[in-house]
Structures are given as C-alpha cells and as structure tokens.
Design a protein around this motif. Structure first.
Motif, PDB file in Angstrom:
ATOM      1  N   PHE A  47       0.827  -1.209   0.000  1.00 43.92           N
ATOM      2  CA  PHE A  47       0.000   0.000   0.000  1.00 43.92           C
ATOM      3  C   PHE A  47       0.857   1.254   0.000  1.00 43.92           C
ATOM      4  O   PHE A  47       0.508   2.267  -0.608  1.00 43.92           O
ATOM      5  N   ILE A 164      -6.967  -8.285   3.688  1.00 43.75           N
ATOM      6  CA  ILE A 164      -6.994  -7.347   2.566  1.00 43.75           C
ATOM      7  C   ILE A 164      -8.357  -6.664   2.471  1.00 43.75           C
ATOM      8  O   ILE A 164      -8.436  -5.464   2.193  1.00 43.75           O
ATOM      9  N   ALA A 168      -7.005  -3.143   3.343  1.00 44.36           N
ATOM     10  CA  ALA A 168      -6.761  -2.244   2.215  1.00 44.36           C
ATOM     11  C   ALA A 168      -7.480  -0.908   2.383  1.00 44.36           C
ATOM     12  O   ALA A 168      -6.856   0.160   2.266  1.00 44.36           O
ATOM     13  N   SER A 273      -0.516 -10.032  -3.742  1.00 48.71           N
ATOM     14  CA  SER A 273      -0.530  -9.213  -2.531  1.00 48.71           C
ATOM     15  C   SER A 273       0.368  -7.989  -2.663  1.00 48.71           C
ATOM     16  O   SER A 273      -0.002  -6.883  -2.257  1.00 48.71           O
ATOM     17  N   PRO A 277      -2.053  -3.528  -5.636  1.00 48.14           N
ATOM     18  CA  PRO A 277      -2.259  -2.075  -5.475  1.00 48.14           C
ATOM     19  C   PRO A 277      -1.523  -1.252  -6.534  1.00 48.14           C
ATOM     20  O   PRO A 277      -2.027  -0.224  -6.994  1.00 48.14           O
ATOM     21  N   GLY A 297      -7.939   1.708  -2.417  1.00 45.74           N
ATOM     22  CA  GLY A 297      -7.953   0.735  -1.332  1.00 45.74           C
ATOM     23  C   GLY A 297      -9.170  -0.169  -1.397  1.00 45.74           C
ATOM     24  O   GLY A 297      -9.073  -1.387  -1.193  1.00 45.74           O
ATOM     25  N   THR A 300      -8.722  -2.623  -4.258  1.00 50.42           N
ATOM     26  CA  THR A 300      -7.775  -3.676  -3.878  1.00 50.42           C
ATOM     27  C   THR A 300      -8.452  -4.745  -3.034  1.00 50.42           C
ATOM     28  O   THR A 300      -8.121  -5.933  -3.120  1.00 50.42           O
ATOM     29  N   ALA A 301      -9.427  -4.336  -2.211  1.00 47.35           N
ATOM     30  CA  ALA A 301     -10.101  -5.276  -1.309  1.00 47.35           C
ATOM     31  C   ALA A 301     -11.104  -6.167  -2.032  1.00 47.35           C
ATOM     32  O   ALA A 301     -11.439  -7.253  -1.532  1.00 47.35           O
TER      33      ALA A 301
END
Length: 457
Positions: A47, A164, A168, A273, A277, A297, A300-301
């Motif tokens: 991140f 995550i 995230a 992982s 991002p 974010g 990404t999740a």
C-alpha cells in the motif's frame, strides 16, 4: 459409510460441546486477530509503495520488488530456530514475543529514509515474524482433537483474505491523513498498522494459555474430556505403523512434489498481494480512469471478499467429501488461466473481476493442500516435511516480489510477470494430478491434521 462420517455421527457429550464452543469463542478469534495483524504488517509495503513511498525513496519497480521479497530471507533463516524456541518457552510467551518484536520493527518504517534502510527493515521484519504462522497453527492444534481441527483452523485461515478486505481500505484511510504528526501519508499508515501488533502482543502474554489443563475458563468436566481426548490421540500417533525417518522424508519424491505445488500457489499469492495495489494505481495511465487513494484501497479489497467465501465453502466441501485431487488441482488450473488473462482485459472492472477469480482459486486450494502430507507421513517425518514445504513456500514469497518487479522493469508491463504466475500455478495443477494418480486421494485429514503429529514429538 466412511470412518470419518461414522465419527461425525457420534453424539457429542455436553462437556465436549461446551469445551469446543468455548475454544471457538475465546481462542480462535483472538489468534485470528493476531494473524490479521501479522499479514497486514507483512503486506503494508504494497500500500505504501504506489502511494508515495516509491517516489520519496526513489525506488524503481525492481527495487520495490526486492524490498518486498527480502522479508522472506530473514523469515526462512530463523523459522526453524523460532519453532524450536516456541517448544522450549511455550506458545503463549513466544507468540507474544514475536508480535511485540515485529510491531517494533514495523514502527521503524515510519521514519525510514533510504533504500538501504528499507531493505534492512524488511529483512529484520522477516526475522521478527519468523515462526508466527506455524506457531499459531500448532497452538490451536494442541487445543482441539483432530475431528474439530478442520472447523477451527479454517476459521483461523479466513483471517488472511479478510486482512486485505478490511486492511486495504484501512491502509488507504490512514494514507489519506497526509501531514498528521508532520508525516507523509504512507508513513502515517506504517505508524497506524504497527501499534496494534505491540498492544495485542502484550495482551497475548496474559490472555493466551498454553494447555487446556491450565485454562481457568474451562470447568472440571470440560478439562477432563479435552485432556483425555488429546492424550489418547497422542498415544495413537506414536503407535502408528507408518513411520519414515526424517532424512528419508526430506529426500522423498512425493514430499518434493508437494513443495513444488505449494511454491506455485504461494508465488501467486504474494505476486498479487505485493503488486495488485500498484497494478490498480496504473489504471489511470492504462484506461484513463482516476481513483482517489481510498477508492484504490476499496478496489484492492474487492477480490478478497469472494476469496474468503470461496475458501470457506471449498474447504467445507472437501471436509464433507474427503479431500480429492480436484479440490486442489482445479483451483490451480483456474488460477493459471485467469491471472494472465486479467492483464489482457479492456477495463478496470473486467481486470478486477478476473483477478478476483485468481484470488478465489488460490485461497480455495491452500487449506485443502495442507491435508496431504499426513496421508503418507507421521511423527517426526511429517513435522520435517511440513517445515520443508513451508520453507519452500517462503522462498516463493521472496521470488514473487523480486522476479515480478524485475520483469516489469524489463518489459514495461505486468503482462509477462503475470504469465509467469500462470505458468507456476499450471505447474501446481499438473503436479497435483500426477500426485493424485500416483496415490489416489480418497479421504484426507482435516486442515490442520498436518500439525497433529507435532504434539507427540
């Protein structure tokens, strides 16, 4: 009717039911919280990288990949000594020590000012975290009989994708507080995710209990049933006729096939992982779309919530049917096809949708994979084999970060490194079919049965 089905049909006594319920409510959520913080601190760099860290420290993609992967060198070097120390000092003290140690190292990322400093801290973070995952698995395994470990440890394993899902957006929210305490947003993020490790580690020292006989929250009947059941299992394991020496296990061809199968899955897990991002951050240049840090974010999740559901449902089916070859080979094949395809999609929505399929594939396979070693290994040989397989997986974690970054720098695109991910997952699928053909997988032990042998050594 299989032996397992017959066992499941036996009515549990009130003491048995209440003991398992208390363990499920008191221990599993807390240890899962520890795992949640563990995986969040380990992947926080993913991140930070595209949200200011790479620019502030002058990192190229290959340097970022090396920083991501160098964590695993320290982890591999100290994994076995850490596990031996856990046996010596007790899981409660050692898991608490590990958490506080990695929390302190993670906190230092807040003030890192050079590439060399970043490499050093990532290496030290691997040393600090060494032994946590197998230690946590062992700790929970020592608390429940084998027939309950699938349920208990599948719930524990859910913490990884949910890290995550929750982590995230949390990381993005922290990054959005640029200027807080005079720190850049990515530094605020490191500060925010490291402090919980220190606090929870200190709590763990007093909260966890090493053995059921020491638990004040179990009554006398519950202790009597649980201790007696675990003692009987320990005796059965020691009397098992399927023994293989440690050296023979380490050189066994089937064990090394499992190592390679696991390598493919873990390579895919950490490639996603560490770089998802960054891939999402590149949507603006690729598709002309603009997202805020918090929106990135959330995106990404997205793949990890369905992945958590897939993990639970796929593992539940494998527990009900008995783990079959296709419970592992089919997800590997699906991931092998989907991840290279994701890079060819024509929109952010389509890309994330296909990446979601890959995440579901990886997490559906991993819990079921760990049922395999104890189908032909017991005792010290199984313990040695599990350690070897896990070590090879950590090598994949290092390789994924470095190779993905190097190939991105060399080719200018993530298409080629994701094709490597696909090829390695295809290798996992082919080897799993070959292993299943060699010795048909009819009925597997629960998720954590690979660890039950450790309690007798």
């Amino acid at each position: 009717m299989s032996r397992r089905t017959a066992m499941q049909n036996i009515s549990a006594s009130p003491a048995e039911q209440s003991a398992i319920r208390k363990i499920s409510l008191r221990l599993v959520p807390f240890v899962a919280l520890m795992f949640f913080i563990n995986f969040l601190d380990r992947t926080a760099i993913s991140f930070a990288g595209p949200n200011g860290m790479n620019q502030d420290l002058g990192l190229s993609v290959i340097q970022y990949g090396l920083a991501s992967g160098i964590f695993f060198i320290g982890y591999i070097l100290l994994e076995v000594p850490s596990n031996l120390a856990l046996h010596k000092f007790g899981a409660r003290k050692w898991l608490a020590r590990i958490m506080v140690s990695w929390g302190i190292v993670s906190l230092l990322f807040t003030w890192v000012s050079s590439i060399e400093g970043l490499y050093t801290l990532r290496f030290l973070l691997g040393i600090a975290e060494a032994g946590f995952f197998p230690g946590a698995i062992l700790f929970l395994s020592l608390w429940v009989p084998a027939r309950y470990r699938s349920k208990i440890l599948s719930l524990f394993y859910l913490a990884q994708p949910l890290t995550i899902v929750i982590g995230a957006p949390l990381a993005a929210w922290l990054i959005g507080h640029d200027g807080l305490f005079g720190l850049s947003g990515w530094r605020v993020m490191f500060l925010g995710v490291s402090l919980p490790a220190i606090v929870v580690g200190l709590i763990a020292w007093f909260y966890l209990v090493d053995h059921p006989s020491q638990a004040k929250w179990l009554n006398a009947d519950e202790k009597t049933w649980l201790v007696g059941e675990l003692d009987r299992e320990r005796v059965d394991v020691r009397r098992s006729p399927h023994h293989m020496g440690v050296r023979a296990a380490m050189l066994n061809g089937r064990v090394w096939m499992l190592c390679l199968i696991y390598f493919g899955f873990i390579y895919g897990l950490y490639a996603l992982s560490f770089f998802l991002p960054t891939i999402i951050g590149g949507f603006q240049a690729q598709f002309g779309t603009t997202f805020t840090v918090f929106e990135k974010g959330l995106i990404t999740a997205i793949p990890y919530l369905p992945a958590a559901l897939a993990l639970y449902l796929w593992s539940r089916d494998a527990t009900r049917r008995g783990c079959r070859t296709w419970h592992i080979a089919l997800p590997a094949l699906t991931g092998a096809v989907s991840i290279p395809l994701a890079m060819a999609m024509g929109s952010p929505t389509a890309t994330v949708a296909v990446v979601t399929i890959t995440a579901c594939s990886i997490f559906a396979a991993l819990p079921n994979f760990w049922t395999l070693p104890t189908q032909f290994l017991t005792g010290a040989s199984a313990a040695a084999a599990v350690a070897l397989i896990n070590t090879v997986g950590n090598v994949a974690g290092f390789s994924a970060g470095f190779i993905t970054g190097a190939l991105k720098d060399y080719t200018g695109t993530y298409a080629v490194p994701m094709m490597v991910v696909g090829a390695l997952m295809l290798m996992s699928a082919v080897l799993m079919v070959a292993l299943g053909t060699r010795r048909r997988v009819v009925d597997a032990a629960p998720l954590a049965a690979t660890q039950q042998v450790l309690q007798g050594e």
